[in-house]
Design a protein around this motif. Sequence first.
Motif, short mmCIF file in Angstrom:
data_model
loop_
_atom_site.label_atom_id
_atom_site.label_comp_id
_atom_site.label_asym_id
_atom_site.label_seq_id
_atom_site.Cartn_x
_atom_site.Cartn_y
_atom_site.Cartn_z
N ALA A 1 0.99 -1.11 -0.01
CA ALA A 1 -0.10 -0.10 0.01
C ALA A 1 0.80 1.11 0.04
N TRP A 2 0.70 1.97 -0.93
CA TRP A 2 1.42 3.34 -1.07
C TRP A 2 0.87 4.39 -1.84
N GLY B 1 -15.19 -7.00 5.59
CA GLY B 1 -15.32 -5.73 6.59
C GLY B 1 -14.55 -4.73 6.33
N LYS B 2 -14.35 -3.89 7.42
CA LYS B 2 -13.41 -2.76 7.43
C LYS B 2 -12.06 -3.27 7.95
N VAL B 3 -11.31 -2.66 6.93
CA VAL B 3 -9.80 -3.06 7.13
C VAL B 3 -9.09 -1.75 7.29
N ALA B 4 -8.17 -1.55 8.43
CA ALA B 4 -7.62 -0.29 8.50
C ALA B 4 -6.01 -0.61 7.68
N ILE B 5 -5.46 0.43 6.89
CA ILE B 5 -4.07 -0.06 6.08
C ILE B 5 -3.57 1.66 6.42
N SER B 6 -2.07 1.20 5.93
CA SER B 6 -1.57 2.61 5.86
C SER B 6 -0.95 2.84 4.53
N LEU B 7 -0.82 3.84 3.94
CA LEU B 7 -0.20 3.99 2.51
C LEU B 7 1.20 4.62 2.90
N ASP B 8 1.94 3.95 2.26
CA ASP B 8 3.59 4.39 2.50
C ASP B 8 3.72 5.62 1.50
N PRO C 1 5.87 1.01 -5.01
CA PRO C 1 5.94 1.20 -3.81
C PRO C 1 7.99 0.97 -3.61
N GLY C 2 8.34 1.52 -2.63
CA GLY C 2 9.76 1.31 -2.57
C GLY C 2 10.87 1.99 -3.17
N GLY C 3 10.17 3.25 -3.58
CA GLY C 3 11.09 4.06 -4.22
C GLY C 3 11.39 3.78 -5.75
N GLY C 4 10.66 2.77 -6.31
CA GLY C 4 10.92 2.59 -7.65
C GLY C 4 10.44 3.52 -8.80
N GLY C 5 10.64 3.50 -9.91
CA GLY C 5 9.95 4.46 -10.80
C GLY C 5 10.90 5.38 -11.34
N MET C 6 10.46 6.68 -11.22
CA MET C 6 10.94 7.77 -12.07
C MET C 6 12.11 8.58 -11.22
N MET C 7 12.78 7.84 -10.08
CA MET C 7 13.54 8.54 -9.57
C MET C 7 15.24 8.57 -10.25
N MET C 8 15.83 9.53 -10.44
CA MET C 8 17.15 9.49 -10.79
C MET C 8 18.20 8.53 -10.29
#
Length: 173
Positions: A37-38, A139-146, A155-162
């Motif tokens: 989750a991010w 039912g209801k589920v609490a999560i956290s988006l990083d 997630p985890g810093g992938g993607g368009m980072m230099m």
Amino acid sequence: MKTMLKDVMFAAFALALCAAPAAADDVKAGDLVISQAWSRATPGGAKVAGGYLTIENKGTVADKLVSVSADIAGKAEVHEMAMDNGVMKMRPLDKGLVIDPGKTVKLAPGGNHLMLQELKGSFKEGEKVPVTLEFEKAGKVAISLDVQGLGAQAPGGGGMMMKKMPDHSGMKH
């Protein structure tokens, strides 16, 4: 030979210890496992943000993500992005998002995602944003988006980072 086997076993154990925290944020709810989750950091004044995650249904019956809520957002919805006559359109999934038994559904940039609107504050890289998912069966589920960087694609810093380039400052031209 026994020494080599001991070394291999020790290395495997050490690796398992190092790898364990990666799954610590997985949330189990009924037959569902919610992971990765991010979200992305938002520029100051932004009023919308996307949320991304993976939902795996390990059960034998379908479940459905019917709603989402977050204290930081005045409004939160599950959205779909789809091509319509060559134009990418985004719309809420009013009937929810089905997670079939034995299947994994990924909410990711450019596809289905959580849409957090009317933000009451910015998302800052490194923070965790609490969100509540509501499923028909689990039912209801609490999560956290990083919260990742502004241009993150995964997630985890992938993607368009230099990527760090070699330092050529001492080279003669």
